[in-house]
Each structure stands twice: as structure tokens, then as C-alpha cells.
Design a protein around this motif. Structure first.
Motif, short mmCIF file in Angstrom:
data_model
loop_
_atom_site.label_atom_id
_atom_site.label_comp_id
_atom_site.label_asym_id
_atom_site.label_seq_id
_atom_site.Cartn_x
_atom_site.Cartn_y
_atom_site.Cartn_z
N LEU A 28 6.77 15.48 3.68
CA LEU A 28 5.51 15.90 4.32
C LEU A 28 4.31 15.21 3.66
CD1 LEU A 28 6.06 19.72 4.85
CD2 LEU A 28 5.93 17.96 6.61
N ALA A 29 4.39 15.02 2.33
CA ALA A 29 3.28 14.37 1.63
C ALA A 29 3.07 12.94 2.14
CB ALA A 29 3.53 14.36 0.13
N TRP B 228 -6.59 6.91 -2.64
CA TRP B 228 -6.42 5.64 -1.92
C TRP B 228 -7.59 5.37 -0.97
CZ3 TRP B 228 -6.65 6.59 3.18
CH2 TRP B 228 -6.24 7.84 3.63
N PHE C 60 0.84 -1.21 0.00
CA PHE C 60 0.00 0.00 0.00
C PHE C 60 0.88 1.25 0.00
CE2 PHE C 60 -2.15 3.47 2.15
CZ PHE C 60 -3.37 3.50 1.51
N ARG D 270 -11.96 11.25 18.91
CA ARG D 270 -12.99 11.74 17.99
C ARG D 270 -14.36 11.62 18.67
NH1 ARG D 270 -13.16 11.80 12.67
NH2 ARG D 270 -11.31 13.03 13.06
N ALA E 256 1.67 13.01 5.58
CA ALA E 256 0.23 13.33 5.57
C ALA E 256 -0.60 12.11 5.19
CB ALA E 256 -0.04 14.47 4.60
N THR E 257 -0.17 11.41 4.14
CA THR E 257 -0.91 10.21 3.72
C THR E 257 -0.94 9.19 4.85
OG1 THR E 257 -0.37 10.55 1.40
CG2 THR E 257 -0.97 8.31 2.05
N TRP F 66 -3.36 10.15 7.53
CA TRP F 66 -4.77 9.96 7.19
C TRP F 66 -5.18 8.50 7.17
CZ3 TRP F 66 -8.01 13.53 8.09
CH2 TRP F 66 -7.63 14.87 7.99
N THR F 67 -4.17 7.59 7.14
CA THR F 67 -4.53 6.16 7.20
C THR F 67 -4.59 5.65 8.63
OG1 THR F 67 -2.22 5.40 6.99
CG2 THR F 67 -3.48 5.69 4.94
N ALA G 277 -2.31 15.37 -0.69
CA ALA G 277 -0.95 14.81 -0.66
C ALA G 277 -0.70 13.69 -1.67
CB ALA G 277 -0.62 14.32 0.76
N ARG H 36 -0.26 19.42 -2.19
CA ARG H 36 0.82 18.46 -2.40
C ARG H 36 1.50 17.97 -1.12
NH1 ARG H 36 1.44 18.00 -7.77
NH2 ARG H 36 0.62 19.73 -9.01
N ASP H 37 1.60 18.82 -0.12
CA ASP H 37 2.22 18.38 1.13
C ASP H 37 1.20 18.10 2.23
OD1 ASP H 37 1.44 20.93 1.73
OD2 ASP H 37 3.47 21.76 1.84
N GLY H 38 -0.07 18.28 1.93
CA GLY H 38 -1.12 17.95 2.90
C GLY H 38 -1.34 19.00 3.97
N GLU I 187 -1.25 9.98 -9.72
CA GLU I 187 -2.29 9.30 -8.93
C GLU I 187 -3.65 9.96 -9.17
OE1 GLU I 187 0.46 7.74 -5.18
OE2 GLU I 187 -0.13 9.83 -5.29
N PRO J 117 -19.20 7.68 10.52
CA PRO J 117 -18.21 6.61 10.48
C PRO J 117 -16.83 7.14 10.85
CG PRO J 117 -18.52 7.49 8.27
CD PRO J 117 -19.37 8.33 9.21
N ARG K 298 2.31 4.25 -3.02
CA ARG K 298 2.12 5.69 -2.89
C ARG K 298 3.45 6.41 -2.72
NH1 ARG K 298 -1.64 2.64 -2.19
NH2 ARG K 298 -3.64 3.27 -3.09
#
Lengths: 196, 175
Positions: free
Chosen positions: A126-127, B69, A59, A141, A130-131, A134-135, B100, B123-125, B105, A148, A63
Motif C-alpha cells: 500500500l505504501a 521525494w 526514482f 482537478r 500511495a507513493t 501521488w506521483t 508513505a 506508513r501506508d498512505g 527516508e 499549481p 523508494r
């Protein structure tokens, strides 16, 4: 007229009491099916889906994560959590109230902040950070009715079956009866295991 | 007295607050926010065109954060495209923000699933982080004064009548 209450009557009352207690209990247990653990009761739909290291590596590799980041993910046991509040009140997710343990004791969970430190030490972009963030399942929360939430929790790998005991506050002011979800016999998957 | 009462009702209903009160019932999964200022949003799209949310002042803005994703984002995106088509002539800006990911993609996903849509590239979130969505996907409604008015909880079918009617009512109430 004879006896008004027979043994059958008492049995019916007893069964009704047991059913009633069960229905009002806030502790719920999951059904396991091919390495998936699912619960649905009057409060939540809740599922746990352990992942293999290869599954997670694929995964993140897909990315564009750098190798040093992939290696770090392989040192962890990833469990995807999916949850929906199906009650009429707020349910509060707070990972600090989850206890994860096996027969040897508590199993450490790597928090969002700990991951951030790992990524900074490895100069991960950083990208990608960030990904990755978010996972992850949020640390906290407030879940509105019908909301959800989903994401991964990351654990220190263990060969032993383990238990997750997740406690959620309920109600607008968090003063409702706590909801407890307890799931036993969860396993960290290894490469080659059947992943959900 | 009766005439005074009628005048009062008319005045209330014709005021901005009254029009908000007259909105349709909020559909499932939409919650009201506190009306604070929307965070800064200035990004380029995949073609390098810059958008700044301040240029939408005076109109409602639908700000949608997504990533290829993310399973719910993938299911939701075709409905965002159909909603956009339905609202083509309406005074609302529909702004997509990819979180990001790379051009490839985004092309590989949007080109197949929603080819009529264009997206800004965070791009960097960091812009996404600033907006503090409750997860991905996340959709905010920013009112014509630039305030955060509503958020949608998770993904949904935006082209369903309950959501289209809600958006049309917002637009009509504020114009």
C-alpha cells in the motif's frame, strides 16, 4: 489633405487585428527546448517533461519499489506535467478531455484505476501504491487561481513523434471559453536520451 | 438610537461569527473549506508516540502532509520549521504527516533540512488518502471545534509575514 488612409494605415490595422486575434485565441502552442515543452500565456504556465525509463526506474527503486513494480513502469512512457493556473478564474483539469495521438492513431494512457489493478495483481504494498499515486497527475482537478498541479501521465510507448491536445474547461461553472493546449512532436524518451 | 447601534455593533464583533468576520484578509493561495468535520487522524511519530487530532480540540491545528521525494515539499519544509519557531508560544498545534515513506527516508531528509521538526508517519498512505489533499504538499487548518476551515494550495513560504499574521489572527479570533 490628400488621402486620409494610406496603405500603411491599412497594414497597421491588419497587423493589429492579427495580434488581437492571437492574443485572444485560446489555442496555444509550446516552445521546445531540450526535450522540455513549455507554454506560458494569460491562463496557464504549462510544461511537459518526458522521462527515460531508467530515470523513472531509479526514482521508484530509490523508494523501495519491488522489482515487479519497476518492470511494469518500464513498459510505459512517462511524461511529467507541471501546470499553474495564472488566470483569475478556475481552470478544470480533466484527463479524459486530453487527446494523445501520433500518425497511427490514438495513444493509450494508463489511468490511475488501471495502475491500481496492476499493483494489486503484483501484490505491491500500500505504501508503494500511495507513493506511485501521488506521483501521477490527478485525473480531474478544479484549479483555483494561482494553484499549481503536477505529476506524471503514463502512455503506451511509441517510436513516433506524437501530439497532446489538452482541453480545459474554464470558469466557476465550467462554462467559460475552453482552453486548448496543443503540443506537437513530443517524443517518448529512450535510455540514453537527454532527459529534462 | 445611536447607543443601540453601538451596542449592536459591539455584540456582533464580540460574537464568534463577528470575530471570524474581523479576520485579516486571506493571504494568497489559502482557500476556505466547507467547515465539515476533520477526518480521523491518529498516527505514531518516528519515536512511536501516538497523536490523535481529538487531543487538540480547543486549539487550532495546522496539519501538513508531505513527502521527501516531492520537490515543493523539500523547498517548503525549512519555512515550516521557521514558522513553528515563530509560533512556539501560540495556542496552535503544528502536525506534520509524512505520506508513505520509511523512517530512513524521513530521517535523511528532516535531519538535514528541518531537524527541529518531528513528523507523524502515515506508513501506508491511507490517512493521507482519507484527508483528500489536493496534492503534496498540502496544509489544512482545523479550527478549535475540529472542523476543516482552510486549505493552502500547494507549497509556500510559511514564515512570511502574510501567513504568520493570518495564523495569529485566526488564533486571536477564536480565543
Amino acid at each position: 489633405m490628400g488621402k486620409i488612409f494610406t496603405l500603411q494605415h491599412y497594414l497597421i490595422v491588419l497587423i493589429a487585428c492579427i495580434v488581437s486575434v492571437y492574443l485572444h485565441s485560446s489555442i496555444v502552442y509550446a516552445a521546445k527546448d531540450e526535450n522540455r515543452y513549455k507554454i506560458e500565456n494569460q491562463f496557464v504556465k504549462f510544461g511537459l517533461y518526458p522521462r527515460t525509463p531508467e530515470q523513472m526506474a531509479a526514482f521508484y527503486e530509490g523508494r523501495g519499489f519491488p522489482r515487479q513494480a519497476i518492470e511494469a513502469t518500464k513498459q510505459h512512457c512517462f511524461i511529467t506535467v507541471g501546470m499553474r493556473n495564472i488566470s483569475k478564474t478556475k481552470i478544470w483539469l480533466d484527463l479524459s478531455r486530453w487527446r494523445i495521438y501520433d500518425k497511427q492513431g490514438d495513444i493509450a494512457r494508463t489511468s490511475r484505476d488501471q495502475w491500481k489493478q496492476k499493483w494489486q495483481q503484483r501484490n505491491v504494498s500500500l505504501a508503494s501504491q500511495a507513493t506511485f499515486n501521488w506521483t501521477l497527475l490527478p485525473e480531474t482537478r478544479d484549479l483555483h487561481p494561482d494553484e499549481p498541479v503536477g505529476g506524471n501521465i503514463t502512455l503506451q510507448p511509441t517510436d513516433h513523434p506524437f501530439t497532446i491536445e489538452a482541453v480545459f474547461a474554464t470558469g466557476e461553472d465550467q462554462k467559460g471559453k475552453p482552453l486548448v493546449i496543443k503540443i506537437d512532436n513530443i517524443r517518448c524518451l529512450k535510455n540514453g536520451d537527454t532527459a529534462p | 438610537m445611536k447607543r443601540l447601534l453601538h451596542s449592536l455593533v459591539f455584540l456582533i464583533l464580540s460574537s464568534p461569527a463577528g470575530l471570524v468576520l474581523a479576520e485579516v484578509k486571506m493571504p494568497d493561495g489559502i482557500i476556505k473549506l466547507d467547515g465539515s468535520n476533520a477526518p480521523v487522524l491518529q498516527l505514531d511519530d518516528v519515536d512511536g508516540n501516538t497523536y490523535n487530532i481529538s487531543q487538540s480540540r480547543g486549539k487550532w491545528v495546522f496539519v501538513h502532509f508531505w513527502a521527501a521525494w516531492c520537490g515543493p515539499c523539500r523547498r517548503e519544509m525549512p519555512t515550516v520549521q521557521r514558522m513553528t519557531e515563530q509560533l512556539a508560544d501560540s495556542p496552535i498545534d503544528i502536525v506534520l504527516v509524512n505520506t508513505a515513506e520509511t523512517d530512513d527516508e524521513v530521517f535523511n531528509f528532516l535531519g538535514v533540512v528541518a531537524p527541529e521538526l518531528s513528523t507523524l508517519m502515515d506508513r501506508d498512505g491511507l490517512v493521507t488518502e482519507r484527508w483528500q489533499p489536493r496534492g503534496l504538499p498540502a496544509s489544512f487548518f482545523v479550527n478549535p471545534e475540529g472542523k476543516l476551515e482552510y486549505i493552502a494550495l500547494g507549497g509556500r513560504e510559511w514564515d512570511k509575514p502574510q501567513y504568520l499574521n493570518f495564523i495569529k489572527a485566526l488564533i486571536n479570533a477564536k480565543n
